[in-house]
Design an enzyme around this catalytic site. Structure first.
Site, PDB file in Angstrom:
ATOM      1  N   HIS A 132       0.860  -1.188   0.000  1.00 36.83           N
ATOM      2  CA  HIS A 132       0.000   0.000   0.000  1.00 36.83           C
ATOM      3  C   HIS A 132       0.894   1.236   0.000  1.00 36.83           C
ATOM      4  CE1 HIS A 132      -3.274   2.711   0.678  1.00 36.83           C
ATOM      5  NE2 HIS A 132      -2.698   3.187   1.747  1.00 36.83           N
ATOM      6  N   ASP A 145       1.175   5.058  -0.290  1.00 33.37           N
ATOM      7  CA  ASP A 145       0.489   6.349  -0.249  1.00 33.37           C
ATOM      8  C   ASP A 145       1.173   7.351  -1.171  1.00 33.37           C
ATOM      9  OD1 ASP A 145      -1.597   5.959   1.733  1.00 33.37           O
ATOM     10  OD2 ASP A 145       0.044   5.667   3.160  1.00 33.37           O
ATOM     11  N   ASP A 185      -7.582   1.625   2.121  1.00 33.15           N
ATOM     12  CA  ASP A 185      -7.247   2.515   3.238  1.00 33.15           C
ATOM     13  C   ASP A 185      -8.203   3.693   3.476  1.00 33.15           C
ATOM     14  OD1 ASP A 185      -5.744   3.274   5.448  1.00 33.15           O
ATOM     15  OD2 ASP A 185      -4.293   4.425   4.288  1.00 33.15           O
ATOM     16  N   HIS A 202      -5.832   9.860  -0.613  1.00 30.38           N
ATOM     17  CA  HIS A 202      -6.564   9.859   0.655  1.00 30.38           C
ATOM     18  C   HIS A 202      -5.777  10.444   1.827  1.00 30.38           C
ATOM     19  CE1 HIS A 202      -4.737   5.782   0.324  1.00 30.38           C
ATOM     20  NE2 HIS A 202      -4.508   5.930   1.606  1.00 30.38           N
TER      21      HIS A 202
HETATM   22 ZN   LIG Z   1      -3.054   5.006   2.718  1.00 31.40          ZN
END
Ligand SMILES: [Zn+2]
Ligand SMILES: *[C@@H]1O[C@H](CO)[C@@H](O)[C@H](O)[C@H]1NC(C)=O
Ligand SMILES: *[C@@H]1O[C@H](CO)[C@@H](O)[C@H](O)[C@H]1NC(C)=O
Length: 988
Positions: free
Chosen positions: A54, A56, A178, A428
């Site tokens: 994951h 970001d 997420d 996000h």
């Molecule tokens: Zn995230």
């Protein structure tokens, strides 16, 4: 050169190796997609291990710091190494799988790879061993994004994947593991983009526990009340463990779980123990899911930088767990992907619980509601919204101005930089406001750089269209009455470009130093204008950035997808405008609205619609919730960037009365309210407006008392709301909300304020049988109705504690000079009062006009005689129900067009009908030669789109058949439908 050659040798060797190793990969005829999925065993419990990372697109570090692995002192994370390492490991065994999600990172990495690596990666993709999932530029936030920016960022990522890998690069599954709550409009968008299913990790803990018991963690989300099923139906799976591996099975270098020790000659042999524990985990997980397939997410944030650790241990896990089958175990573990898991669920041919509401708000415990980020970083949220408007304008002018807009008299311009910056900003932890401060600055800097490139393009395009390449300035600080050109000029022209497909009427306030001006429209007709003194609060806010004494106020009208020009010249010898009066008038009113004030307090007291003869009591004031510091007996949770947790349900009033100044003339009436040195508002009513404007200015929020503050404005009315209120989803369909209530489970409310907050992206309203009060916002904010008749909106937050969700900083934004002073934020709310059954007729166009605002630009002196002073890119305005969502250059001879029906199916008697548009007769200067319809994400031809069909456990009544297109050129839009076309064009 040496390392380069070495790499090639190794790659060739490993390709040969996989070719001769006897695994069932067919190198000559590779397959990707569902056909490439591993075999499963219908008599077993199949455990799909999904190796994933994951990543970001900015959070604790900037997107580029994450990419390079810079600033590992902040967080150890380097995406380039992840991709390097995974590609190496995938080649070692064709059974291994990996998914990659964020195109912003993959794009960065791909640019830097040599041909040999690209060939290897392409083969991995073609064989389904490396699979793109989701595939947007980022994994967007769902609470604070606007649908138009979400569609754009998805399009950018999906296009890159299709351009690079063709059909095998097309993601089948949406993956929002997420984001902090899930919006219905996002699900609708994913369905219309052709995704077969959607997985996520976070939902309310009470909802989750009910779904676990009912085996409803997998469901069918019917994400639109207007689109006929299955158009907006999306199979939705809630992952078992957020997006983390099961306890005890994290083998990343960042984890400390035991490796599988399988050499009996060495100490601590643990195979039996690991196998036992895994079987136990698998069996207990299978109890809460419906089929004999379960999914385990083997990865987490920024994992797989050294992928060998993961794969080596998973290889063993698979070998030893499946080895137990000989001894009677019925568990079959395999490397898999979300789409392979999804395919098995589909094959199960089961029925799935139907859901029609959304997944907001999200709470992970009784006092932990993630409803603060709906408002966190209000200035960034506004800048992001404005940047969307600017990008759409830039895209449109690139098409309308033709090739010379990219390379013209002002140099080389491009829309790419802003498109990418906007795409990154949808992440996000970007527009959500949940990033570290230095990362928030990076997002803003990227947007600013995008603006600069677009500005060149816009100048070029306007030069082409107007025929004048005189210097043109844009005044980006009009909200604080700063614009050097208008402040000093005695004669100037103003170009008003309208990005909407309908004519627009817009109120303009320009900073000036003269006392009277003549304003003329393009026909030379005089336009009513007035000069009024700049409000004190504005002078304080702008500081030394500008010197204007006055504002010149007038109304402009601009044609659809085009511009018009106003000429403004100073009138000599006019007396200065009268100073504001020190008292509130009892009423201000125009043809449409009457607004009264309470003379004792200076506050609003009523609002009337003079056309419909409606009137409500309306008082409005500002309050702050005292942010919990985390030391309270119920919970140690403080308020922070994510979490809203007032430590008391009653907010403090900032002032019961406002000091008033007022200005009234034939163009505008303003009541300027000072509530405190850090909070003021202008209540503004323009002569031709059906809305009341509330321009709020909040900050620096004082914290000398060591109390964090969450500032709201509250509108209290006598509307009989019975606990109901309404908020939009990503700026599109509106959802009904009810206080202390959730449609799908029996809520135990533990936070009477924060637990009732919902995201507001563009509008919220309260209503009863007679009256609807609608508030249109200028950015995403959080809000609620805590008592009947009331609607509150959170405007700004200044907090002193971190909320322990990883960001590691209190949300304490300071002034732009970087000083200790708190950040001042200004914005506006637009209020309208209508009967409920005609409310949409005004709030739909009003909200679109806030999102796509006119672009003003200024040139010194009179307009050149030869200039073309008015232009529309359309042959005619589009029908009122149709919104022009996208006009964007796709290739040198093609343009991407999106048309949208902007009404819901039941909200407007006048407009909730199918409407037809002729694509050949759309543009005035762009010749349309051909048209092909695409999926919403523009990565697939509509004719080739086919989605897996899912059956709900209980179906609603069948929908009526919807009308089809009269002809290939004439397309019909049904309520809330968006249609995407690639136009082959000839541009001049
Ligand atoms: Zn995230
Ligand atoms: C799926 O189930 C339905 C209803 O039970 C049945 O009619 C249909 O034939 C099944 N489809 C397959 C492919 O088994
Ligand atoms: C996808 O990309 C391929 C080239 O890789 C191109 O031929 C095709 O037209 C693209 N599809 C769409 C829908 O743009």
């Amino acid at each position: 050169m040496a390392p380069y050659q070495y790499t090639v040798v190794v790659l060739v060797f490993s390709l040969l190796q996989s070719g001769v190793s006897g695994f069932p990969t067919n190198i000559r005829n590779p397959v990707c997609g569902y056909e490439s999925c591993p075999a499963t065993d219908p008599s077993m419990l199949n455990v799909h291990l999904v190796p994933h990372t994951h990543d970001d697109v900015g959070w604790l570090k900037t997107v580029d710091q994450y990419y390079y692995g810079d600033r590992n002192d902040i967080q150890h994370a380097g995406v380039q190494y992840i991709l390097d390492s995974v590609v190496q490991e995938l080649q070692k065994d064709p059974a291994r799988r990996f998914i990659y999600v964020e195109s912003a990172f993959f794009y960065r990495w791909w640019r830097q790879q040599d041909q040999a690596t690209r060939r290897v990666v392409t083969q991995l993709v073609n064989e389904g061993r490396l699979e793109f999932i989701n595939g947007g530029w980022c994994m967007s936030d769902e609470a604070t994004t606007h649908y138009s920016a979400v569609i754009d960022q998805m399009t950018l990522g999906l296009r890159f994947l299709n351009d690079t890998f063709g059909a095998c690069g097309r993601p089948r599954v949406a993956w929002h593991i997420d984001p902090f709550g899930h919006a219905r409009e996002h699900a609708s968008i994913f369905a219309q983009m052709g995704y077969d299913g959607f997985f996520f990790g976070r939902l309310d803990y009470q909802d989750k526990s009910r779904r676990m018991k009912a085996k409803e963690l997998e469901l069918l989300w019917r994400a639109s009340e207007s689109l006929s099923p299955p158009m907006a139906d999306l199979f939705t799976g809630i992952l078992p463990n957020g997006y983390n591996p099961p306890d005890g099975f994290c083998w990343d270098q960042s984890c400390s779980d035991a490796p599988i020790r399988d050499d009996p000659y060495l100490e601590d042999f643990n195979v039996d123990e690991m196998v036992r524990k895994f079987l136990e985990t698998a069996h207990s997980q299978s109890k809460i899911y419906k089929t004999n397939h379960i999914i385990m997410t083997m990865g987490s944030d920024f994992q797989y930088e050294n992928a060998n650790l993961w794969y080596k241990n998973m290889d063993k896990l698979i070998r030893y767990v499946n080895g137990q089958q000989a001894a009677g175990s019925n568990v079959n573990v395999l490397y898999s992907t979300p789409s392979c898991y999804l395919q098995e669920l589909h094959r199960a041919n089961s029925t799935w619980a139907l859901k029609t509401d959304d997944f907001f708000p999200y709470a992970d415990d009784a006092h932990d509601f993630w409803t603060g980020y709906f408002t966190s970083r209000p200035a960034l949220k506004r800048y992001e919204r404005q940047s969307n408007s600017y990008l759409q304008t830039c895209n449109q002018l690139e098409v309308l101005g033709g090739p010379r807009s990219r390379s013209g008299p002002y140099g080389k311009g491009t829309s790419d930089t802003l498109r990418k910056a906007m795409a990154v900003a949808q992440h996000h932890d970007a527009v959500s406001g949940t990033e570290k401060q230095h990362v928030a600055y990076d997002y803003a800097r990227r947007l600013a750089s995008g603006w600069a490139y677009c500005k060149v393009l816009v100048r070029n395009s306007l030069a082409v269209l107007t025929g004048s390449d005189a210097p043109r300035s844009f005044c980006e600080n009009l909200n604080i009455s700063v614009c050097p050109l208008t402040e000093s000029s005695k004669m100037f022209t103003m170009n008003v470009y309208n990005p909407l497909a309908h004519p627009v009427s817009w109120s303009v306030r320009l900073p000036v130093n003269g006392s009277a001006y003549s304003v003329a429209d393009v026909q030379g007709k005089a336009v009513d204008s007035e000069v009024i003194p700049v409000p004190k609060a504005t002078k304080a806010l702008r500081g030394h950035r500008g010197w204007a004494l006055n504002e010149l106020v007038f109304q402009v009208e601009a044609p659809p997808l085009g511009y018009t020009t106003y000429s403004i010249s100073l009138l000599q010898n006019a007396p200065p405008p009268p100073p504001p009066r020190p008292k509130a008038p009892l009423t201000i009113q125009n043809k449409f609205l009457k607004v009264t004030f309470d003379p004792a307090t200076g506050l609003l007291s009523s609002l009337s619609n003079l056309e419909t003869q409606q009137s409500i009591k309306l008082s409005q004031n500002f309050y702050w919730y005292n942010a919990s510091a985390g030391n309270n007996e119920d919970s140690i949770q403080p308020s922070g960037a994510y979490i809203f947790r007032p430590n008391c349900s009653t907010p403090f009033i900032i002032s019961k009365t406002a000091k008033i100044q007022s200005v009234q003339n034939g163009v505008v009436q303003e009541v300027r309210q000072m509530f405190s040195p850090w909070l003021s508002q202008v209540v503004r009513l323009y002569a031709d407006s059906r809305e009341l404007e509330l321009e709020w200015t909040v900050g620096p929020v004082p914290i000398e008392d060591a109390l964090g503050k969450e500032v709201i404005t509250r509108l209290d009315t006598d509307i009989n709301t019975s606990g109901y209120f309404y908020t939009d989803s990503n700026g599109r369909e509106v959802l009904e909300r009810r206080r202390d209530y959730r449609p799908t489970w029996d809520l135990k409310q533990s936070e009477p304020i924060a637990g009732n907050y919902y995201p507001i992206n563009s509008r919220a309203y309260i209503k009863d049988k007679e009256s609807q009060l609608t508030v249109v916002t200028d950015r995403s904010q959080g809000g609620s109705s805590i008592v009947d008749g009331s609607l509150e909106i959170m405007l700004h937050r200044r907090l002193l504690y971190d909320d322990v969700r990883g960001v590691g900083e209190p949300l304490n934004e300071t002034s732009e000079a970087g000083g200790p002073e708190g950040l001042v934020v200004r914005g506006r709310l637009l209020l309208s009062l209508t009967p409920p059954d005609t409310a949409a007729d005004s709030h739909r166009p009003l909200a679109q006009a806030q999102v796509l605002q006119p672009l003003l630009s200024f040139q010194e002196g009179p307009a050149p005689a030869s200039a073309r002073l008015e232009f529309s890119g359309l042959q005619a305005a589009l029908p009122p129900a149709v919104h022009l969502l996208t006009v964007s250059q796709w290739d040198y001879d093609s343009v991407l067009l999106r048309l949208e029906h902007q009404y819901e199916s039941r909200e407007s008697k006048a407009y909730s009908q199918p409407v037809t548009v002729n694509l050949q007769k759309l543009f005035s200067t762009v010749e349309v030669m051909g048209v092909t319809e695409m999926s919403l994400g523009a990565n697939q031809w509509k004719s080739e789109m086919s989605r897996l069909v899912w059956r709900p456990s209980a179906d609603a009544a069948p929908q009526p058949k919807q009308p089809s297109d009269p002809s290939p050129w004439e397309i019909t839009l049904n309520p809330m439908e968006i249609r995407t076309f690639l136009l082959r064009v000839r541009q001049s």
